[in-house]
Write an enzyme that holds these catalytic residues in place. Structure first.
Site, PDB file in Angstrom:
ATOM      1  N   SER A  18       0.848  -1.189   0.000  1.00 28.87           N
ATOM      2  CA  SER A  18       0.000   0.000   0.000  1.00 28.87           C
ATOM      3  C   SER A  18       0.885   1.241   0.000  1.00 28.87           C
ATOM      4  CB  SER A  18      -0.921  -0.006   1.225  1.00 28.87           C
ATOM      5  OG  SER A  18      -0.132   0.255   2.378  1.00 28.87           O
ATOM      6  N   LYS A  19       0.210   2.371   0.016  1.00 26.06           N
ATOM      7  CA  LYS A  19       0.900   3.668   0.003  1.00 26.06           C
ATOM      8  C   LYS A  19       1.913   3.796   1.140  1.00 26.06           C
ATOM      9  CE  LYS A  19      -0.472   6.094  -3.157  1.00 26.06           C
ATOM     10  NZ  LYS A  19      -0.208   7.264  -3.908  1.00 26.06           N
ATOM     11  N   ARG A  20       1.562   3.194   2.253  1.00 28.74           N
ATOM     12  CA  ARG A  20       2.456   3.395   3.400  1.00 28.74           C
ATOM     13  C   ARG A  20       3.805   2.719   3.176  1.00 28.74           C
ATOM     14  NH1 ARG A  20       2.047  -1.327   6.715  1.00 28.74           N
ATOM     15  NH2 ARG A  20       0.328  -2.446   5.755  1.00 28.74           N
TER      16      ARG A  20
END
Ligand code: GLU
Length: 503
Positions: free
Chosen positions: A263-265
Protein backbone atom coordinates in the site's frame (compact mmCIF):
# COMPACT_ATOMS: atom_id res chain seq x y z
CA UNK A 1 -0.48 -17.39 -34.71
CA UNK A 2 -0.68 -19.91 -31.94
CA UNK A 3 -3.98 -21.54 -31.20
CA UNK A 4 -4.94 -21.47 -27.60
CA UNK A 5 -5.44 -24.76 -25.81
CA UNK A 6 -7.94 -24.66 -22.98
CA UNK A 7 -8.69 -27.50 -20.58
CA UNK A 8 -12.15 -27.75 -22.12
CA UNK A 9 -11.35 -27.63 -25.78
CA UNK A 10 -9.45 -25.42 -28.13
CA UNK A 11 -10.53 -22.14 -29.51
CA UNK A 12 -9.79 -21.66 -33.16
CA UNK A 13 -8.37 -18.24 -32.40
CA UNK A 14 -5.07 -16.76 -31.42
CA UNK A 15 -4.32 -15.90 -27.85
CA UNK A 16 -6.55 -13.09 -26.62
CA UNK A 17 -5.99 -11.57 -23.21
CA UNK A 18 -7.49 -8.56 -21.54
CA UNK A 19 -7.00 -6.04 -18.81
CA UNK A 20 -10.30 -5.45 -17.05
CA UNK A 21 -9.90 -2.74 -14.44
CA UNK A 22 -12.70 -1.23 -12.43
CA UNK A 23 -12.87 2.57 -12.55
CA UNK A 24 -11.96 3.10 -8.92
CA UNK A 25 -9.32 5.78 -9.44
CA UNK A 26 -5.70 5.49 -10.49
CA UNK A 27 -4.64 1.90 -11.15
CA UNK A 28 -2.21 0.70 -8.53
CA UNK A 29 1.01 -1.07 -9.43
CA UNK A 30 -0.43 -4.51 -8.67
CA UNK A 31 -3.16 -4.11 -11.28
CA UNK A 32 -0.77 -2.65 -13.77
CA UNK A 33 1.67 -5.51 -13.29
CA UNK A 34 -1.13 -7.92 -14.21
CA UNK A 35 -1.84 -5.84 -17.29
CA UNK A 36 1.82 -5.92 -18.31
CA UNK A 37 1.96 -9.70 -18.01
CA UNK A 38 -1.26 -10.13 -19.99
CA UNK A 39 0.02 -7.73 -22.65
CA UNK A 40 3.41 -9.42 -22.90
CA UNK A 41 1.82 -12.83 -23.14
CA UNK A 42 -0.56 -11.73 -25.91
CA UNK A 43 2.11 -9.90 -27.89
CA UNK A 44 4.64 -12.65 -27.53
CA UNK A 45 2.08 -15.18 -28.78
CA UNK A 46 1.16 -12.99 -31.74
CA UNK A 47 -2.25 -12.55 -30.19
CA UNK A 48 -4.44 -9.67 -29.09
CA UNK A 49 -4.77 -7.60 -25.97
CA UNK A 50 -7.97 -5.83 -24.97
CA UNK A 51 -8.94 -3.19 -22.50
CA UNK A 52 -12.35 -3.52 -20.87
CA UNK A 53 -13.83 -1.27 -18.24
CA UNK A 54 -15.63 -3.15 -15.45
CA UNK A 55 -17.91 -0.47 -14.08
CA UNK A 56 -20.83 -2.50 -12.80
CA UNK A 57 -20.32 -1.36 -9.24
CA UNK A 58 -21.53 2.14 -9.79
CA UNK A 59 -21.14 3.09 -6.14
CA UNK A 60 -17.37 2.67 -6.35
CA UNK A 61 -16.87 4.46 -9.66
CA UNK A 62 -14.49 7.43 -9.61
CA UNK A 63 -14.92 9.89 -12.51
CA UNK A 64 -11.86 10.21 -14.72
CA UNK A 65 -10.53 6.74 -13.87
CA UNK A 66 -10.58 5.42 -17.42
CA UNK A 67 -8.47 8.30 -18.69
CA UNK A 68 -5.94 7.71 -15.90
CA UNK A 69 -5.84 3.97 -16.62
CA UNK A 70 -5.31 4.59 -20.33
CA UNK A 71 -2.64 7.20 -19.66
CA UNK A 72 -0.82 4.85 -17.28
CA UNK A 73 -0.75 2.05 -19.85
CA UNK A 74 0.30 4.34 -22.69
CA UNK A 75 3.09 5.84 -20.64
CA UNK A 76 4.43 2.34 -20.03
CA UNK A 77 4.31 1.60 -23.76
CA UNK A 78 1.33 -0.76 -23.62
CA UNK A 79 -1.12 -0.66 -26.53
CA UNK A 80 -4.45 -2.43 -26.95
CA UNK A 81 -6.17 -3.78 -30.04
CA UNK A 82 -9.68 -3.26 -28.75
CA UNK A 83 -11.05 -1.10 -26.00
CA UNK A 84 -13.37 1.71 -24.94
CA UNK A 85 -11.51 4.33 -26.97
CA UNK A 86 -10.59 2.33 -30.08
CA UNK A 87 -13.70 0.11 -30.28
CA UNK A 88 -13.44 -3.30 -31.90
CA UNK A 89 -15.54 -6.23 -33.11
CA UNK A 90 -17.00 -6.92 -29.66
CA UNK A 91 -17.84 -3.34 -28.69
CA UNK A 92 -18.86 -1.85 -26.37
CA UNK A 93 -15.92 -2.44 -24.03
CA UNK A 94 -17.59 -0.80 -21.05
CA UNK A 95 -19.72 -3.12 -18.96
CA UNK A 96 -22.41 -0.60 -18.05
CA UNK A 97 -23.14 -0.43 -21.79
CA UNK A 98 -23.58 -4.20 -22.06
CA UNK A 99 -26.47 -4.69 -19.65
CA UNK A 100 -28.76 -6.47 -22.14
CA UNK A 101 -26.18 -9.22 -22.56
CA UNK A 102 -26.08 -9.93 -18.84
CA UNK A 103 -29.85 -9.81 -18.64
CA UNK A 104 -30.15 -12.31 -21.53
CA UNK A 105 -27.62 -14.66 -19.90
CA UNK A 106 -29.52 -14.39 -16.61
CA UNK A 107 -32.83 -15.16 -18.29
CA UNK A 108 -31.29 -18.21 -19.90
CA UNK A 109 -29.91 -19.46 -16.60
CA UNK A 110 -33.28 -18.92 -14.90
CA UNK A 111 -35.13 -20.71 -17.73
CA UNK A 112 -32.70 -23.64 -17.45
CA UNK A 113 -33.21 -23.85 -13.69
CA UNK A 114 -29.60 -22.78 -12.99
CA UNK A 115 -30.62 -19.48 -11.41
CA UNK A 116 -33.62 -18.05 -9.62
CA UNK A 117 -34.93 -14.72 -8.39
CA UNK A 118 -34.42 -14.10 -4.70
CA UNK A 119 -36.74 -11.79 -2.79
CA UNK A 120 -35.08 -11.98 0.60
CA UNK A 121 -34.81 -8.61 2.27
CA UNK A 122 -31.53 -7.30 3.64
CA UNK A 123 -33.01 -7.68 7.14
CA UNK A 124 -33.56 -11.37 6.58
CA UNK A 125 -30.05 -11.79 5.20
CA UNK A 126 -28.63 -9.96 8.22
CA UNK A 127 -30.51 -12.22 10.61
CA UNK A 128 -29.36 -15.26 8.68
CA UNK A 129 -25.75 -14.13 8.89
CA UNK A 130 -26.01 -13.51 12.62
CA UNK A 131 -27.63 -16.89 13.26
CA UNK A 132 -24.89 -18.59 11.24
CA UNK A 133 -22.23 -16.74 13.18
CA UNK A 134 -23.81 -17.73 16.49
CA UNK A 135 -24.00 -21.37 15.39
CA UNK A 136 -20.39 -21.20 14.14
CA UNK A 137 -21.55 -22.10 10.64
CA UNK A 138 -19.93 -20.70 7.51
CA UNK A 139 -21.84 -17.67 6.19
CA UNK A 140 -23.86 -18.04 3.03
CA UNK A 141 -27.31 -17.87 1.54
CA UNK A 142 -29.55 -20.70 2.72
CA UNK A 143 -31.39 -21.18 -0.58
CA UNK A 144 -34.81 -20.17 0.71
CA UNK A 145 -36.04 -18.62 -2.55
CA UNK A 146 -34.87 -21.62 -4.59
CA UNK A 147 -37.95 -23.41 -3.39
CA UNK A 148 -40.41 -20.89 -4.85
CA UNK A 149 -42.10 -22.56 -7.85
CA UNK A 150 -40.71 -21.01 -11.05
CA UNK A 151 -44.05 -19.69 -12.33
CA UNK A 152 -44.76 -17.93 -9.03
CA UNK A 153 -41.21 -16.61 -8.88
CA UNK A 154 -41.52 -15.20 -12.40
CA UNK A 155 -44.77 -13.50 -11.54
CA UNK A 156 -43.39 -11.93 -8.38
CA UNK A 157 -40.21 -10.88 -10.16
CA UNK A 158 -42.27 -8.75 -12.54
CA UNK A 159 -43.23 -6.40 -9.71
CA UNK A 160 -41.12 -7.09 -6.60
CA UNK A 161 -37.56 -5.98 -6.03
CA UNK A 162 -35.19 -8.94 -6.24
CA UNK A 163 -31.74 -10.18 -7.08
CA UNK A 164 -30.99 -13.27 -9.16
CA UNK A 165 -28.87 -16.05 -7.67
CA UNK A 166 -26.95 -18.82 -9.35
CA UNK A 167 -27.87 -22.24 -8.10
CA UNK A 168 -24.74 -24.06 -6.96
CA UNK A 169 -25.22 -27.82 -6.67
CA UNK A 170 -25.35 -28.95 -3.04
CA UNK A 171 -23.29 -32.03 -3.68
CA UNK A 172 -20.31 -33.08 -5.75
CA UNK A 173 -17.26 -31.06 -6.62
CA UNK A 174 -16.12 -28.47 -9.13
CA UNK A 175 -12.71 -28.73 -10.73
CA UNK A 176 -10.88 -26.10 -12.71
CA UNK A 177 -7.37 -25.63 -14.02
CA UNK A 178 -5.00 -22.84 -13.24
CA UNK A 179 -1.99 -22.56 -15.52
CA UNK A 180 0.35 -21.92 -12.59
CA UNK A 181 -1.32 -23.91 -9.84
CA UNK A 182 -2.60 -26.94 -11.70
CA UNK A 183 -5.93 -28.60 -11.13
CA UNK A 184 -8.03 -27.31 -8.22
CA UNK A 185 -11.09 -29.08 -6.87
CA UNK A 186 -13.59 -27.68 -4.38
CA UNK A 187 -16.66 -29.16 -2.78
CA UNK A 188 -19.84 -27.56 -4.04
CA UNK A 189 -21.51 -27.56 -0.63
CA UNK A 190 -18.94 -24.99 0.48
CA UNK A 191 -20.21 -22.50 -2.10
CA UNK A 192 -23.57 -20.84 -1.61
CA UNK A 193 -26.05 -19.63 -4.21
CA UNK A 194 -24.42 -16.36 -5.15
CA UNK A 195 -25.87 -13.22 -6.67
CA UNK A 196 -25.33 -12.78 -10.40
CA UNK A 197 -27.74 -9.92 -11.05
CA UNK A 198 -28.25 -7.16 -8.52
CA UNK A 199 -31.54 -5.45 -7.77
CA UNK A 200 -30.42 -2.42 -9.79
CA UNK A 201 -30.21 -4.62 -12.91
CA UNK A 202 -26.41 -4.59 -12.95
CA UNK A 203 -24.55 -7.89 -12.99
CA UNK A 204 -22.00 -8.88 -10.37
CA UNK A 205 -18.45 -9.62 -11.45
CA UNK A 206 -19.29 -13.35 -11.17
CA UNK A 207 -21.65 -13.07 -14.13
CA UNK A 208 -20.06 -10.23 -16.08
CA UNK A 209 -16.70 -12.00 -16.27
CA UNK A 210 -17.97 -15.20 -18.00
CA UNK A 211 -20.40 -13.35 -20.26
CA UNK A 212 -17.84 -10.84 -21.48
CA UNK A 213 -14.87 -13.14 -21.71
CA UNK A 214 -16.93 -15.55 -23.80
CA UNK A 215 -18.35 -12.77 -25.96
CA UNK A 216 -14.90 -11.27 -26.47
CA UNK A 217 -13.31 -14.65 -27.21
CA UNK A 218 -10.79 -14.33 -24.41
CA UNK A 219 -8.51 -17.34 -24.26
CA UNK A 220 -6.55 -16.53 -21.08
CA UNK A 221 -7.85 -14.79 -17.99
CA UNK A 222 -4.84 -13.39 -16.17
CA UNK A 223 -5.99 -11.85 -12.93
CA UNK A 224 -5.19 -11.38 -9.26
CA UNK A 225 -5.10 -14.18 -6.77
CA UNK A 226 -8.01 -12.59 -4.89
CA UNK A 227 -10.28 -14.11 -7.54
CA UNK A 228 -9.06 -17.66 -7.02
CA UNK A 229 -11.75 -18.55 -4.44
CA UNK A 230 -14.46 -17.38 -6.86
CA UNK A 231 -13.13 -19.30 -9.84
CA UNK A 232 -15.28 -22.43 -9.17
CA UNK A 233 -18.35 -20.20 -9.38
CA UNK A 234 -17.15 -18.75 -12.63
CA UNK A 235 -16.48 -22.07 -14.32
CA UNK A 236 -19.95 -23.25 -13.25
CA UNK A 237 -21.42 -20.33 -15.16
CA UNK A 238 -19.20 -21.00 -18.16
CA UNK A 239 -20.41 -24.59 -18.19
CA UNK A 240 -24.09 -23.79 -17.58
CA UNK A 241 -24.11 -21.39 -20.50
CA UNK A 242 -22.21 -23.77 -22.77
CA UNK A 243 -19.27 -21.38 -23.02
CA UNK A 244 -15.62 -22.34 -23.53
CA UNK A 245 -13.72 -21.96 -20.28
CA UNK A 246 -10.68 -19.72 -20.58
CA UNK A 247 -7.28 -20.71 -19.24
CA UNK A 248 -6.97 -19.15 -15.81
CA UNK A 249 -3.77 -17.60 -14.57
CA UNK A 250 -4.15 -16.36 -11.00
CA UNK A 251 -1.10 -14.38 -10.10
CA UNK A 252 0.24 -13.77 -6.64
CA UNK A 253 -0.11 -10.57 -4.65
CA UNK A 254 2.56 -7.95 -4.02
CA UNK A 255 3.60 -7.45 -0.42
CA UNK A 256 5.27 -4.52 1.28
CA UNK A 257 8.65 -5.07 2.98
CA UNK A 258 6.83 -5.65 6.29
CA UNK A 259 4.88 -8.57 4.84
CA UNK A 260 1.56 -6.69 4.67
CA UNK A 261 -0.36 -6.17 1.45
CA UNK A 262 1.39 -3.48 -0.57
CA UNK A 263 0.00 0.00 0.00
CA UNK A 264 0.90 3.67 0.00
CA UNK A 265 2.46 3.40 3.40
CA UNK A 266 5.17 1.19 1.87
CA UNK A 267 6.00 3.98 -0.52
CA UNK A 268 4.15 2.38 -3.43
CA UNK A 269 2.86 5.01 -5.84
CA UNK A 270 0.47 5.12 -8.75
CA UNK A 271 2.01 4.72 -12.19
CA UNK A 272 1.52 8.35 -13.15
CA UNK A 273 3.09 9.40 -9.86
CA UNK A 274 6.20 7.49 -10.85
CA UNK A 275 6.15 9.45 -14.08
CA UNK A 276 5.96 12.66 -12.04
CA UNK A 277 8.77 11.47 -9.83
CA UNK A 278 11.06 11.12 -12.82
CA UNK A 279 11.08 7.39 -13.41
CA UNK A 280 11.75 6.15 -16.89
CA UNK A 281 8.81 4.08 -18.16
CA UNK A 282 11.07 1.31 -19.46
CA UNK A 283 12.62 0.92 -16.01
CA UNK A 284 9.28 0.80 -14.19
CA UNK A 285 8.03 -1.70 -16.78
CA UNK A 286 11.09 -3.87 -16.23
CA UNK A 287 10.79 -3.64 -12.48
CA UNK A 288 7.08 -4.46 -12.34
CA UNK A 289 7.28 -7.38 -14.77
CA UNK A 290 10.10 -8.81 -12.70
CA UNK A 291 8.11 -8.55 -9.49
CA UNK A 292 6.96 -12.15 -9.44
CA UNK A 293 8.37 -13.26 -12.77
CA UNK A 294 11.89 -14.25 -13.67
CA UNK A 295 13.71 -15.28 -16.78
CA UNK A 296 16.27 -17.29 -14.86
CA UNK A 297 17.88 -17.12 -11.46
CA UNK A 298 20.06 -14.08 -12.09
CA UNK A 299 18.94 -11.74 -14.89
CA UNK A 300 17.16 -8.66 -13.55
CA UNK A 301 17.62 -6.00 -16.19
CA UNK A 302 15.57 -6.91 -19.24
CA UNK A 303 14.44 -4.14 -21.56
CA UNK A 304 10.72 -4.23 -22.47
CA UNK A 305 11.62 -4.94 -26.10
CA UNK A 306 13.62 -7.95 -25.00
CA UNK A 307 10.78 -9.00 -22.68
CA UNK A 308 8.66 -9.38 -25.80
CA UNK A 309 11.11 -12.05 -26.95
CA UNK A 310 11.65 -13.93 -23.71
CA UNK A 311 8.51 -13.58 -21.59
CA UNK A 312 7.22 -16.98 -20.56
CA UNK A 313 4.00 -16.86 -18.58
CA UNK A 314 4.56 -20.25 -17.02
CA UNK A 315 7.48 -18.73 -15.11
CA UNK A 316 5.19 -16.50 -13.05
CA UNK A 317 5.66 -17.18 -9.38
CA UNK A 318 2.78 -18.22 -7.17
CA UNK A 319 4.51 -16.95 -4.05
CA UNK A 320 4.02 -13.26 -3.23
CA UNK A 321 6.61 -10.77 -4.44
CA UNK A 322 7.97 -8.04 -2.18
CA UNK A 323 7.99 -4.47 -3.42
CA UNK A 324 11.35 -2.80 -2.96
CA UNK A 325 11.49 0.92 -3.68
CA UNK A 326 15.29 0.98 -3.49
CA UNK A 327 15.58 -1.67 -6.12
CA UNK A 328 13.24 0.27 -8.38
CA UNK A 329 15.39 3.37 -7.87
CA UNK A 330 18.48 1.36 -8.63
CA UNK A 331 16.93 0.02 -11.79
CA UNK A 332 15.95 3.51 -12.89
CA UNK A 333 19.56 4.58 -12.51
CA UNK A 334 20.73 1.58 -14.54
CA UNK A 335 18.41 2.60 -17.38
CA UNK A 336 19.53 6.21 -17.24
CA UNK A 337 23.19 5.24 -17.51
CA UNK A 338 23.13 2.50 -20.11
CA UNK A 339 23.03 3.36 -23.83
CA UNK A 340 21.94 -0.16 -24.62
CA UNK A 341 18.79 0.29 -22.52
CA UNK A 342 17.94 3.91 -23.31
CA UNK A 343 19.41 5.14 -26.60
CA UNK A 344 21.03 8.58 -26.62
CA UNK A 345 18.21 9.90 -28.81
CA UNK A 346 15.58 8.63 -26.41
CA UNK A 347 17.47 10.06 -23.45
CA UNK A 348 17.62 13.46 -25.15
CA UNK A 349 13.84 13.32 -25.57
CA UNK A 350 13.27 12.29 -21.95
CA UNK A 351 15.62 15.01 -20.69
CA UNK A 352 14.15 17.70 -22.92
CA UNK A 353 10.58 16.82 -21.90
CA UNK A 354 11.50 17.04 -18.25
CA UNK A 355 13.33 20.34 -18.70
CA UNK A 356 10.46 21.75 -20.70
CA UNK A 357 8.16 20.84 -17.83
CA UNK A 358 10.28 22.04 -14.93
CA UNK A 359 12.66 24.77 -16.00
CA UNK A 360 11.59 28.31 -15.06
CA UNK A 361 9.67 30.25 -17.71
CA UNK A 362 12.69 32.46 -18.48
CA UNK A 363 14.54 29.50 -19.97
CA UNK A 364 13.86 29.72 -23.72
CA UNK A 365 11.50 27.22 -25.33
CA UNK A 366 11.69 24.94 -27.21
CA UNK A 367 14.44 23.43 -25.13
CA UNK A 368 17.71 23.40 -27.06
CA UNK A 369 18.05 19.72 -28.01
CA UNK A 370 21.71 20.06 -29.02
CA UNK A 371 22.59 21.49 -25.64
CA UNK A 372 20.66 18.65 -24.00
CA UNK A 373 22.60 16.15 -26.11
CA UNK A 374 25.88 17.66 -24.97
CA UNK A 375 24.73 17.54 -21.35
CA UNK A 376 23.76 13.88 -21.41
CA UNK A 377 27.29 12.53 -20.79
CA UNK A 378 27.87 15.09 -18.03
CA UNK A 379 24.80 14.26 -15.97
CA UNK A 380 23.55 10.75 -16.70
CA UNK A 381 25.86 9.22 -14.10
CA UNK A 382 24.78 11.74 -11.51
CA UNK A 383 21.01 11.32 -11.38
CA UNK A 384 18.78 8.54 -10.16
CA UNK A 385 15.58 10.06 -11.53
CA UNK A 386 14.73 12.64 -14.17
CA UNK A 387 13.28 14.83 -11.42
CA UNK A 388 16.81 15.65 -10.25
CA UNK A 389 17.79 16.97 -13.66
CA UNK A 390 16.30 20.49 -13.91
CA UNK A 391 17.90 21.85 -10.75
CA UNK A 392 21.19 20.29 -11.78
CA UNK A 393 21.34 21.95 -15.18
CA UNK A 394 19.11 25.03 -15.07
CA UNK A 395 22.12 27.40 -15.28
CA UNK A 396 22.89 26.06 -18.76
CA UNK A 397 19.55 27.23 -20.03
CA UNK A 398 18.95 30.57 -18.36
CA UNK A 399 21.00 33.61 -19.45
CA UNK A 400 21.28 34.91 -15.89
CA UNK A 401 21.50 32.93 -12.70
CA UNK A 402 20.25 33.66 -9.24
CA UNK A 403 23.44 35.15 -7.74
CA UNK A 404 25.01 32.92 -5.10
CA UNK A 405 25.09 34.08 -1.50
CA UNK A 406 28.36 35.79 -0.60
CA UNK A 407 29.18 33.06 1.94
CA UNK A 408 28.66 30.35 -0.67
CA UNK A 409 31.02 32.14 -3.00
CA UNK A 410 33.69 32.56 -0.35
CA UNK A 411 33.30 29.03 0.86
CA UNK A 412 35.69 27.66 3.42
CA UNK A 413 38.99 28.67 1.77
CA UNK A 414 38.16 32.36 1.54
CA UNK A 415 35.85 32.75 4.52
CA UNK A 416 38.34 34.95 6.35
CA UNK A 417 39.94 36.54 3.33
CA UNK A 418 37.44 38.05 0.88
CA UNK A 419 40.22 40.05 -0.71
CA UNK A 420 41.99 36.83 -1.75
CA UNK A 421 38.71 35.60 -3.26
CA UNK A 422 38.38 38.84 -5.20
CA UNK A 423 41.92 38.44 -6.51
CA UNK A 424 41.23 34.80 -7.37
CA UNK A 425 38.18 35.61 -9.43
CA UNK A 426 39.81 38.58 -11.05
CA UNK A 427 42.82 36.47 -12.05
CA UNK A 428 40.61 33.70 -13.36
CA UNK A 429 38.75 36.19 -15.50
CA UNK A 430 41.92 37.58 -16.98
CA UNK A 431 43.25 34.16 -17.98
CA UNK A 432 39.88 32.96 -19.26
CA UNK A 433 39.47 36.07 -21.40
CA UNK A 434 42.92 35.58 -22.88
CA UNK A 435 42.81 31.88 -23.75
CA UNK A 436 42.68 31.37 -27.50
CA UNK A 437 40.38 28.35 -27.46
CA UNK A 438 37.25 27.71 -25.39
CA UNK A 439 37.50 23.99 -24.78
CA UNK A 440 37.58 22.03 -21.50
CA UNK A 441 41.40 21.55 -21.58
CA UNK A 442 41.99 25.21 -22.48
CA UNK A 443 39.69 26.35 -19.66
CA UNK A 444 41.40 24.07 -17.19
CA UNK A 445 44.82 25.33 -18.34
CA UNK A 446 43.77 28.95 -17.96
CA UNK A 447 42.44 28.42 -14.42
CA UNK A 448 45.55 26.51 -13.34
CA UNK A 449 47.78 29.24 -14.73
CA UNK A 450 45.76 31.87 -12.84
CA UNK A 451 46.08 29.93 -9.60
CA UNK A 452 49.81 29.56 -10.07
CA UNK A 453 50.32 33.25 -10.71
CA UNK A 454 48.28 34.15 -7.62
CA UNK A 455 49.85 31.51 -5.44
CA UNK A 456 46.41 30.04 -4.72
CA UNK A 457 45.31 26.41 -4.78
CA UNK A 458 43.85 25.42 -8.16
CA UNK A 459 40.91 23.74 -6.37
CA UNK A 460 40.04 26.99 -4.63
CA UNK A 461 40.05 28.92 -7.89
CA UNK A 462 37.94 26.23 -9.56
CA UNK A 463 35.39 26.48 -6.76
CA UNK A 464 35.19 30.26 -7.05
CA UNK A 465 34.41 29.87 -10.73
CA UNK A 466 31.98 27.02 -10.14
CA UNK A 467 29.92 28.98 -7.66
CA UNK A 468 30.26 32.22 -9.57
CA UNK A 469 29.18 30.74 -12.89
CA UNK A 470 26.52 28.26 -11.77
CA UNK A 471 25.35 29.64 -8.46
CA UNK A 472 26.01 26.26 -6.83
CA UNK A 473 28.80 24.39 -5.09
CA UNK A 474 27.83 21.03 -6.63
CA UNK A 475 27.54 20.80 -10.40
CA UNK A 476 28.40 18.60 -13.36
CA UNK A 477 32.13 18.68 -14.29
CA UNK A 478 33.29 22.30 -14.28
CA UNK A 479 35.41 22.65 -17.43
CA UNK A 480 32.93 20.78 -19.62
CA UNK A 481 30.12 22.84 -18.15
CA UNK A 482 31.93 26.11 -18.77
CA UNK A 483 32.69 25.07 -22.33
CA UNK A 484 28.99 24.48 -22.93
CA UNK A 485 27.86 27.68 -21.25
CA UNK A 486 30.16 29.71 -23.51
CA UNK A 487 32.87 32.23 -22.83
CA UNK A 488 30.72 35.33 -22.96
CA UNK A 489 28.17 34.08 -20.43
CA UNK A 490 30.88 32.69 -18.16
CA UNK A 491 32.74 36.00 -18.12
CA UNK A 492 29.56 37.97 -17.48
CA UNK A 493 28.70 35.77 -14.50
CA UNK A 494 32.24 36.04 -13.19
CA UNK A 495 31.92 39.82 -13.37
CA UNK A 496 28.71 39.61 -11.36
CA UNK A 497 30.47 37.44 -8.78
CA UNK A 498 33.36 39.86 -8.54
CA UNK A 499 30.94 42.70 -7.99
CA UNK A 500 29.38 40.69 -5.20
CA UNK A 501 32.76 40.35 -3.51
CA UNK A 502 33.56 44.01 -3.94
CA UNK A 503 30.17 45.18 -2.71
N1 GLU B 1 -12.53 -5.81 -12.45
C1 GLU B 1 -11.79 -6.87 -11.86
C2 GLU B 1 -10.71 -6.25 -10.97
O1 GLU B 1 -10.36 -5.12 -11.18
C3 GLU B 1 -11.15 -7.68 -12.96
C4 GLU B 1 -10.60 -8.99 -12.60
C5 GLU B 1 -10.31 -9.72 -13.90
O2 GLU B 1 -9.29 -9.44 -14.50
O3 GLU B 1 -11.13 -10.52 -14.33
O4 GLU B 1 -10.25 -6.90 -10.06
Amino acid sequence: MTSAPTPHGTRATAVRTRFAPSPTGDPHVGNIRTALWAWLFARRSGGQFLLRLEDTDQSRAVPGSLARIEASLRWLGVDWDEGPDVGGPYAPYVQSERLEGYRAATDRLVAQGDAYPCFCTSERLDQLRKAQQAAKQPPGYDGLCASIPPAEAAQRAASEPHVVRFHMPDEGTTTFEDLLRGSITVENRLLDDFVILKSDGYPTYHLAHPVDDEAMQITHVIRGEEWLPSAPRHVRIFDALGYTRPVYVHNSVILGPDGGKLSKRHGARFVLEYAEDGYVPEALFNYLVGLGWSLDDHTEVIHPARMLEVFDITRLSVTPAVFDTQKLEWMNGVYLRDDALISPDRLVELFADRLDRDLPPEAPRPIDRELVRALVPLVRERIKTLAELPSMVDFFFTGAITPPARETLLGKPFRNDPEAARRGIEGARRFLAATSEWTPPAIEGALRAAAEELGQKPGDVFMLCRVGITGRAVTPPLFESMALIGRETCLARIDAARALLEG
